[in-house]
Write a protein that holds these residues in place. Structure first.
Motif, mmCIF file in Angstrom:
data_model
loop_
_atom_site.group_PDB
_atom_site.id
_atom_site.type_symbol
_atom_site.label_atom_id
_atom_site.label_comp_id
_atom_site.label_asym_id
_atom_site.label_seq_id
_atom_site.Cartn_x
_atom_site.Cartn_y
_atom_site.Cartn_z
ATOM 1 N N UNK A 12 48.754 97.668 28.662
ATOM 2 C CA UNK A 12 49.592 98.721 29.250
ATOM 3 C C UNK A 12 48.844 99.360 30.415
ATOM 4 N N UNK A 13 49.583 99.992 31.316
ATOM 5 C CA UNK A 13 48.974 100.762 32.394
ATOM 6 C C UNK A 13 49.532 102.184 32.353
ATOM 7 N N UNK A 14 48.703 103.138 32.771
ATOM 8 C CA UNK A 14 49.048 104.553 32.695
ATOM 9 C C UNK A 14 48.576 105.259 33.964
ATOM 10 N N UNK A 15 49.431 106.160 34.460
ATOM 11 C CA UNK A 15 49.059 106.990 35.595
ATOM 12 C C UNK A 15 48.347 108.228 35.065
ATOM 13 N N UNK A 16 47.309 108.644 35.744
ATOM 14 C CA UNK A 16 46.542 109.801 35.307
ATOM 15 C C UNK A 16 47.063 111.099 35.879
ATOM 16 N N UNK A 17 46.541 112.191 35.339
ATOM 17 C CA UNK A 17 46.835 113.531 35.854
ATOM 18 C C UNK A 17 45.765 113.878 36.872
ATOM 19 N N UNK A 18 46.172 113.968 38.132
ATOM 20 C CA UNK A 18 45.204 114.286 39.182
ATOM 21 C C UNK A 18 44.954 115.783 39.207
ATOM 22 N N UNK A 19 43.684 116.128 39.101
ATOM 23 C CA UNK A 19 43.274 117.523 39.190
ATOM 24 C C UNK A 19 43.226 117.888 40.674
ATOM 25 N N UNK A 20 43.694 119.081 41.015
ATOM 26 C CA UNK A 20 43.716 119.491 42.414
ATOM 27 C C UNK A 20 42.298 119.586 42.970
ATOM 28 N N UNK A 21 42.077 118.991 44.115
ATOM 29 C CA UNK A 21 40.769 119.011 44.767
ATOM 30 C C UNK A 21 40.541 120.361 45.431
ATOM 31 N N UNK A 22 39.352 120.919 45.224
ATOM 32 C CA UNK A 22 38.974 122.179 45.851
ATOM 33 C C UNK A 22 38.257 121.868 47.164
ATOM 34 N N UNK A 23 38.954 122.106 48.267
ATOM 35 C CA UNK A 23 38.380 121.806 49.576
ATOM 36 C C UNK A 23 37.615 122.983 50.176
ATOM 37 N N UNK A 24 37.383 124.033 49.404
ATOM 38 C CA UNK A 24 36.676 125.195 49.938
ATOM 39 C C UNK A 24 35.244 124.843 50.323
ATOM 40 N N UNK A 25 34.537 124.143 49.444
ATOM 41 C CA UNK A 25 33.145 123.770 49.706
ATOM 42 C C UNK A 25 32.971 122.282 49.439
ATOM 43 N N UNK A 26 32.363 121.597 50.371
ATOM 44 C CA UNK A 26 32.094 120.166 50.198
ATOM 45 C C UNK A 26 30.918 119.973 49.240
ATOM 46 N N UNK A 27 30.947 118.889 48.498
ATOM 47 C CA UNK A 27 29.824 118.521 47.640
ATOM 48 C C UNK A 27 28.642 118.067 48.504
ATOM 49 N N UNK A 28 28.958 117.429 49.618
ATOM 50 C CA UNK A 28 27.920 116.909 50.509
ATOM 51 C C UNK A 28 28.452 116.896 51.937
ATOM 52 N N UNK A 29 27.586 117.195 52.875
ATOM 53 C CA UNK A 29 27.923 117.120 54.299
ATOM 54 C C UNK A 29 26.894 116.233 54.974
ATOM 55 N N UNK A 30 27.353 115.362 55.844
ATOM 56 C CA UNK A 30 26.453 114.441 56.538
ATOM 57 C C UNK A 30 26.735 114.463 58.025
ATOM 58 N N UNK A 31 25.682 114.440 58.830
ATOM 59 C CA UNK A 31 25.795 114.319 60.277
ATOM 60 C C UNK A 31 25.414 112.879 60.610
ATOM 61 N N UNK A 32 26.339 112.179 61.288
ATOM 62 C CA UNK A 32 26.182 110.742 61.525
ATOM 63 C C UNK A 32 26.259 110.424 63.004
ATOM 64 N N UNK A 33 25.581 109.351 63.392
ATOM 65 C CA UNK A 33 25.634 108.913 64.788
ATOM 66 C C UNK A 33 26.777 107.912 64.963
ATOM 67 N N UNK A 34 26.864 107.308 66.144
ATOM 68 C CA UNK A 34 27.970 106.384 66.440
ATOM 69 C C UNK A 34 27.970 105.139 65.566
ATOM 70 N N UNK A 35 26.840 104.818 64.928
ATOM 71 C CA UNK A 35 26.754 103.670 64.014
ATOM 72 C C UNK A 35 26.940 104.099 62.553
ATOM 73 N N UNK A 51 42.412 112.713 35.028
ATOM 74 C CA UNK A 51 42.216 112.673 33.577
ATOM 75 C C UNK A 51 43.332 111.886 32.909
ATOM 76 N N UNK A 52 42.975 111.262 31.815
ATOM 77 C CA UNK A 52 43.919 110.515 30.988
ATOM 78 C C UNK A 52 43.819 111.095 29.584
ATOM 79 N N UNK A 53 44.819 111.849 29.163
ATOM 80 C CA UNK A 53 44.835 112.473 27.844
ATOM 81 C C UNK A 53 45.343 111.435 26.845
ATOM 82 N N UNK A 54 44.439 110.893 26.049
ATOM 83 C CA UNK A 54 44.799 109.820 25.124
ATOM 84 C C UNK A 54 45.825 110.275 24.099
ATOM 85 N N UNK A 55 45.742 111.520 23.636
ATOM 86 C CA UNK A 55 46.744 112.042 22.696
ATOM 87 C C UNK A 55 48.121 112.074 23.362
ATOM 88 N N UNK A 56 48.154 112.594 24.587
ATOM 89 C CA UNK A 56 49.406 112.686 25.329
ATOM 90 C C UNK A 56 50.000 111.297 25.588
#
Length: 86
Positions: free
Chosen positions: A55-78, A22-27
């Motif tokens: 100008x350039x600005x660094x954002x505030x990274x929100x902590x990623x919740x690794x408890x549950x994936x948004x998506x899971x995929x099973x893939x072959x060698x390709x 997130x980039x808080x424009x007020x901040x």
């Protein structure tokens, strides 16, 4: 002997997680009405203002919740989705 067609046996399980920056424009003391254009690359906000300055600005990274994936995929060698497992 395996029931898999050559090259289709699952080799990878890939999990996709969603996160936010997130980039808080007020901040950052930015009035949105003064922005001419902007883009975000590698988590950095680049702003071109109507007065011609940039100008350039660094954002505030929100902590990623690794408890549950948004998506899971099973893939072959390709890296192709394995039919029937996704």
């Amino acid at each position: 002997m395996s029931d898999w067609i050559e090259g289709t046996k699952p080799k990878y399980i890939e999990c996709t997680y969603e996160t936010a920056i997130e980039f808080d424009l007020d901040e950052l003391s930015i009035d949105y009405d003064t922005i001419k254009d902007y883009h975000i690359k590698y988590g950095t906000l680049y702003v071109e203002f109507k007065d011609g300055t940039s100008e350039s600005y660094e954002g505030n990274q929100i902590e990623t919740d690794y408890k549950w994936a948004e998506e899971e995929s099973v893939l072959d060698e390709s890296w192709t989705l394995v039919e029937g497992l996704n």
